[in-house]
Design a protein around this motif. Sequence first.
Motif, PDB file in Angstrom:
ATOM      1  N   GLU A 142     -48.503  -0.367   1.013  1.00  0.00           N
ATOM      2  CA  GLU A 142     -47.843   0.467   2.010  1.00  0.00           C
ATOM      3  C   GLU A 142     -47.413  -0.312   3.247  1.00  0.00           C
ATOM      4  OE1 GLU A 142     -52.284   0.568   2.539  1.00  0.00           O
ATOM      5  OE2 GLU A 142     -50.858   0.860   0.887  1.00  0.00           O
ATOM      6  N   ASN A 143     -48.020  -1.447   3.491  1.00  0.00           N
ATOM      7  CA  ASN A 143     -47.657  -2.250   4.665  1.00  0.00           C
ATOM      8  C   ASN A 143     -46.481  -3.182   4.397  1.00  0.00           C
ATOM      9  OD1 ASN A 143     -49.803  -1.154   6.221  1.00  0.00           O
ATOM     10  ND2 ASN A 143     -51.234  -2.575   5.235  1.00  0.00           N
ATOM     11  N   GLY A 144     -46.259  -3.527   3.126  1.00  0.00           N
ATOM     12  CA  GLY A 144     -45.160  -4.421   2.786  1.00  0.00           C
ATOM     13  C   GLY A 144     -45.498  -5.881   3.066  1.00  0.00           C
ATOM     14  N   TYR A 145     -44.613  -6.758   2.682  1.00  0.00           N
ATOM     15  CA  TYR A 145     -44.828  -8.191   2.887  1.00  0.00           C
ATOM     16  C   TYR A 145     -43.662  -8.775   3.679  1.00  0.00           C
ATOM     17  CZ  TYR A 145     -41.608  -8.496  -1.089  1.00  0.00           C
ATOM     18  OH  TYR A 145     -40.532  -8.354  -1.911  1.00  0.00           O
ATOM     19  N   ASP A 146     -43.872 -10.006   4.138  1.00  0.00           N
ATOM     20  CA  ASP A 146     -42.837 -10.712   4.897  1.00  0.00           C
ATOM     21  C   ASP A 146     -41.911 -11.408   3.898  1.00  0.00           C
ATOM     22  OD1 ASP A 146     -41.289 -12.115   6.653  1.00  0.00           O
ATOM     23  OD2 ASP A 146     -42.868 -13.503   7.289  1.00  0.00           O
ATOM     24  N   ALA A 147     -40.716 -10.817   3.688  1.00  0.00           N
ATOM     25  CA  ALA A 147     -39.801 -11.358   2.683  1.00  0.00           C
ATOM     26  C   ALA A 147     -39.332 -12.763   3.040  1.00  0.00           C
ATOM     27  CB  ALA A 147     -38.601 -10.419   2.513  1.00  0.00           C
ATOM     28  N   ALA A 148     -39.030 -12.996   4.320  1.00  0.00           N
ATOM     29  CA  ALA A 148     -38.558 -14.322   4.727  1.00  0.00           C
ATOM     30  C   ALA A 148     -39.637 -15.373   4.514  1.00  0.00           C
ATOM     31  CB  ALA A 148     -38.118 -14.291   6.190  1.00  0.00           C
ATOM     32  N   GLY A 149     -40.871 -15.056   4.888  1.00  0.00           N
ATOM     33  CA  GLY A 149     -41.966 -16.002   4.689  1.00  0.00           C
ATOM     34  C   GLY A 149     -42.238 -16.267   3.225  1.00  0.00           C
ATOM     35  N   LEU A 150     -42.132 -15.196   2.399  1.00  0.00           N
ATOM     36  CA  LEU A 150     -42.365 -15.368   0.972  1.00  0.00           C
ATOM     37  C   LEU A 150     -41.290 -16.256   0.349  1.00  0.00           C
ATOM     38  CD1 LEU A 150     -43.898 -14.766  -1.603  1.00  0.00           C
ATOM     39  CD2 LEU A 150     -42.650 -12.588  -1.775  1.00  0.00           C
ATOM     40  N   ARG A 151     -40.063 -16.123   0.787  1.00  0.00           N
ATOM     41  CA  ARG A 151     -38.988 -16.975   0.260  1.00  0.00           C
ATOM     42  C   ARG A 151     -39.230 -18.442   0.601  1.00  0.00           C
ATOM     43  NH1 ARG A 151     -35.681 -12.320   1.634  1.00  0.00           N
ATOM     44  NH2 ARG A 151     -34.686 -11.510  -0.274  1.00  0.00           N
ATOM     45  N   LEU A 152     -39.720 -18.688   1.808  1.00  0.00           N
ATOM     46  CA  LEU A 152     -40.010 -20.065   2.200  1.00  0.00           C
ATOM     47  C   LEU A 152     -41.134 -20.656   1.353  1.00  0.00           C
ATOM     48  CD1 LEU A 152     -39.746 -19.821   6.101  1.00  0.00           C
ATOM     49  CD2 LEU A 152     -38.128 -20.910   4.511  1.00  0.00           C
ATOM     50  N   ARG A 153     -42.182 -19.884   1.096  1.00  0.00           N
ATOM     51  CA  ARG A 153     -43.291 -20.374   0.275  1.00  0.00           C
ATOM     52  C   ARG A 153     -42.840 -20.637  -1.158  1.00  0.00           C
ATOM     53  NH1 ARG A 153     -48.612 -17.075   0.332  1.00  0.00           N
ATOM     54  NH2 ARG A 153     -49.173 -18.963  -0.851  1.00  0.00           N
ATOM     55  N   LEU A 154     -42.021 -19.725  -1.692  1.00  0.00           N
ATOM     56  CA  LEU A 154     -41.520 -19.934  -3.054  1.00  0.00           C
ATOM     57  C   LEU A 154     -40.627 -21.167  -3.129  1.00  0.00           C
ATOM     58  CD1 LEU A 154     -40.669 -16.252  -4.113  1.00  0.00           C
ATOM     59  CD2 LEU A 154     -42.526 -17.673  -5.002  1.00  0.00           C
ATOM     60  N   ALA A 155     -39.803 -21.380  -2.118  1.00  0.00           N
ATOM     61  CA  ALA A 155     -38.932 -22.547  -2.105  1.00  0.00           C
ATOM     62  C   ALA A 155     -39.736 -23.843  -2.076  1.00  0.00           C
ATOM     63  CB  ALA A 155     -37.985 -22.491  -0.908  1.00  0.00           C
TER      64      ALA A 155
END
Length: 307
Positions: A142-155
């Motif tokens: 319900e709180n969601g995640y930080d999409a920008a931060g997740l993209r950086l970690r995946l990259a």
Amino acid sequence: MSILVKIQGVLTAAAEIAGGDRAADRVVPPTGFTATLTTFTAGAMAFLAVFALALSLATGRLAERWASELAQTSTVRISAPLEEIEAQTLAAQEVLRTTPGVLRSRIMSEEEQMLLLEPWFGPDLPLEDLPIPRLIEVVEDENGYDAAGLRLRLAGEAPGAFLDDHTRWRRPLVSAANRLRSLGWVAIALIALSTGAMITLAARAALAANAQVIRVTRLVGARDVYIARAFVRRFTIRALLGAFVGTVAGCLAIVLLPSAADEGAFLTGLGFQGWHWLWPLTIPLLAALVAFWATRSAALRTLNEVT
């Protein structure tokens, strides 16, 4: 205060309709083209109003479902050479497992990917011969995640991974559904206005056809309100009965529509669910109210013109 005044006006209108002087009904012809026109118009418009109402409620449910379900899901797509795709998939899965806001993640099987691609490429698609990316389904809490931060970690840890949070196509879909819902309500308003216009024309035609009777009635002491009440009562009852028949026919047509299937829920999900079936009951009442005010206004205005 204004709401109480409106309620009082509606109750007064109902009392006038229910308790109208039957002797005054003789001023209004019981048959003729005005009777047929009023009943048919109310029935046809009520039939259309049922479908407009069903469209508005169905698209409202669709918008809510898309907004709630799609907002909590996303997909990680991994495109990498065959010798690296397994390692990058595991690395991306580990990143998702340690990301705050991600409730769970799951690597989709080849069978599930086949089902996703089947509507586009057919059931005989040879997955083993095609460089199809690996997909990971992500469900957020319900709180969601930080999409920008997740993209950086995946990259950094899985260069072949791409996060698709469905935003770019979820918003247009929800917006389109909301606009369809608004168009449904606009259609209902236009139907009500058209019904009022047609009943007004029918009432004015009936008044014009009975101009001589009106003059004689005035000579014996009848007031314009007494004469107008006869027209209001007769035309309101006609509109109520016609709208009731049209509403029943519309509801039966809705029931006979194909049931909503997962493959075509967007096209076959038109209809009412649960307590929404009570909404069509308001259509005959709305038609009667429109007929009351339209006939009353037309009668009083026309009687002022008759000398």
